[in-house]
Design a protein around this motif. Structure first.
Motif, short mmCIF file in Angstrom:
data_model
loop_
_atom_site.label_atom_id
_atom_site.label_comp_id
_atom_site.label_asym_id
_atom_site.label_seq_id
_atom_site.Cartn_x
_atom_site.Cartn_y
_atom_site.Cartn_z
N VAL A 1 0.85 -1.18 0.00
CA VAL A 1 0.00 0.00 0.00
C VAL A 1 0.89 1.23 0.00
N THR A 2 0.67 2.14 -0.94
CA THR A 2 1.38 3.40 -0.95
C THR A 2 0.55 4.43 -0.20
N TYR A 3 1.14 5.04 0.82
CA TYR A 3 0.41 6.01 1.64
C TYR A 3 0.43 7.40 1.01
N THR A 4 1.60 7.84 0.57
CA THR A 4 1.71 9.17 -0.01
C THR A 4 3.07 9.32 -0.65
N GLY A 5 3.21 10.37 -1.44
CA GLY A 5 4.51 10.77 -1.94
C GLY A 5 4.98 11.99 -1.15
N VAL A 6 6.28 12.22 -1.17
CA VAL A 6 6.85 13.40 -0.51
C VAL A 6 7.73 14.13 -1.52
N PRO A 7 7.25 15.25 -2.07
CA PRO A 7 8.05 16.01 -3.03
C PRO A 7 8.94 17.03 -2.33
N SER A 8 9.59 17.86 -3.12
CA SER A 8 10.52 18.87 -2.59
C SER A 8 9.84 19.76 -1.55
N GLY A 9 10.55 20.00 -0.45
CA GLY A 9 10.04 20.85 0.62
C GLY A 9 9.33 20.10 1.72
N GLY A 10 9.03 18.80 1.50
CA GLY A 10 8.27 18.04 2.48
C GLY A 10 9.15 17.37 3.52
N TRP A 11 8.67 17.35 4.78
CA TRP A 11 9.32 16.63 5.88
C TRP A 11 8.36 15.56 6.36
N PHE A 12 8.88 14.47 6.89
CA PHE A 12 8.03 13.33 7.23
C PHE A 12 8.61 12.58 8.43
N GLY A 13 7.75 11.76 9.05
CA GLY A 13 8.19 10.91 10.16
C GLY A 13 8.26 11.60 11.50
N GLU A 14 7.62 12.78 11.62
CA GLU A 14 7.68 13.47 12.91
C GLU A 14 6.94 12.70 14.00
N GLY A 15 5.87 11.98 13.63
CA GLY A 15 5.16 11.18 14.62
C GLY A 15 6.04 10.06 15.17
N GLN B 1 2.28 20.98 11.17
CA GLN B 1 2.64 19.84 10.33
C GLN B 1 1.76 18.63 10.65
N LEU B 2 1.60 18.33 11.93
CA LEU B 2 0.81 17.17 12.33
C LEU B 2 -0.67 17.37 11.99
N ASN B 3 -1.17 18.58 12.15
CA ASN B 3 -2.57 18.86 11.83
C ASN B 3 -2.83 18.70 10.33
N GLU B 4 -1.93 19.24 9.52
CA GLU B 4 -2.09 19.11 8.07
C GLU B 4 -1.92 17.66 7.64
N ARG B 5 -1.03 16.93 8.29
CA ARG B 5 -0.81 15.52 7.96
C ARG B 5 -2.08 14.70 8.25
N LEU B 6 -2.75 15.02 9.36
CA LEU B 6 -3.99 14.32 9.68
C LEU B 6 -5.02 14.53 8.58
N GLY B 7 -5.17 15.77 8.14
CA GLY B 7 -6.10 16.05 7.05
C GLY B 7 -5.73 15.33 5.78
N ALA C 1 -3.33 16.10 -6.56
CA ALA C 1 -3.62 17.30 -5.78
C ALA C 1 -2.95 17.27 -4.41
N ALA C 2 -2.85 16.07 -3.82
CA ALA C 2 -2.22 15.94 -2.50
C ALA C 2 -0.76 16.37 -2.53
N LEU C 3 -0.11 16.27 -3.68
CA LEU C 3 1.29 16.65 -3.80
C LEU C 3 1.47 18.15 -3.99
N PHE C 4 0.37 18.87 -4.18
CA PHE C 4 0.41 20.33 -4.30
C PHE C 4 -0.02 21.00 -3.00
N HIS C 5 0.19 20.33 -1.88
CA HIS C 5 -0.21 20.87 -0.58
C HIS C 5 0.75 22.02 -0.21
N PRO C 6 0.25 23.25 -0.10
CA PRO C 6 1.15 24.40 0.11
C PRO C 6 1.83 24.44 1.47
N VAL C 7 1.26 23.76 2.47
CA VAL C 7 1.86 23.75 3.81
C VAL C 7 2.84 22.60 3.97
#
Length: 243
Positions: free
Chosen positions: A86-100, A145-151, A174-180
């Motif tokens: 299962v692919t959960y999401t992509g992370v393009p330039s500017g994105g940080w991940f794994g804070e949880g 970051q966590l709030n936007e990630r939940l959404g 569209a999910a990859l164009f998330h401005p935050v």
């Protein structure tokens, strides 16, 4: 895309370097920090280049760094031999991940793999904790970051319910164009149709048909090496209602 297990933590650390001024421009949370906190982060950040297919994080291993994408594209998934991939999401330039994972100091419950040659920044987990204890700016950034990630993941569940391929492609795009979450993307996302197919779970040919339909509708424009969004709200709601 086959996984290249290069023992992520040790391999990445041995190849890492200090960030250049250009690298630092791609780390968008740094200006939010107080001077002392920013100095601490700058003294600890490392940068590394990864190759397509290389694992950045592996399921079952503890985090050594909090990672972000300075330039490139990653895939977060549960690609294992025991479960249905299962692919959960992509992370393009500017994105940080794994804070949880970093906050809870638990092992990764997902794999993170480079879809193309990418430049990553890593903040050591001990420095991550020190910033949590001392920096109001850093805490505010993580809360947002966590709030936007939940959404984002709530929206991903909606995408999973779609059986119409064009709508799946549109809303995944569209999910990859998330401005935050991904402020480095802007209006033009550097992505190939094959990379998008990996993220959506469809064939490249089917993704191509979906993109052509969206372009004909005036929602996106296919450009050399990427996709430009012309109407983000329409892209987010493209296709039939949830079934």
């Amino acid at each position: 895309m086959a996984l290249r297990d290069l023992t992520p933590s040790a391999s990445l650390l041995s190849r890492s370097r200090t960030p250049s001024p250009q690298d630092l421009q791609g780390i968008h949370w740094l200006p939010r920090l107080e001077p002392a906190a920013r100095a601490l982060a700058l003294s600890s950040l490392r940068v590394v280049e990864v190759e397509p297919g290389e694992l950045v994080c592996r399921m079952g291993r503890p985090p050594a760094y909090w990672f972000g994408v300075v330039d490139g594209l990653l895939k977060i998934s549960n690609d294992s031999l025991m479960d249905l991939p299962v692919t959960y999401t992509g992370v393009p330039s500017g994105g940080w991940f794994g804070e949880g994972t970093a906050l809870k100091r638990e092992v990764y419950r997902f794999n993170v793999q480079a879809l193309r040659r990418s430049v990553l920044a890593g903040l050591p987990i001990d420095c991550f904790d020190r910033l949590l204890e001392s920096s109001l700016g850093f805490n505010r950034f993580l809360m947002q970051q966590l709030n936007e990630r939940l959404g984002q993941f709530i929206a991903a569940r909606d995408i999973d319910r779609l059986s119409q391929p064009d709508a799946r492609v549109a809303r995944s795009l569209a999910a990859l164009f998330h401005p935050v979450l991904y402020p480095g993307v802007g209006e033009l996302l550097r992505i190939t149709q094959q990379e998008l197919a990996y993220l959506v779970g469809l064939s490249r040919q089917r993704v191509n048909r979906a993109l052509r339909a969206m372009q004909a509708a005036g929602v996106i424009r296919i450009e050399y090496g990427g996709v430009r969004v012309l109407a983000l709200d329409r892209l987010r709601n493209y296709g039939p209602a949830l079934e």
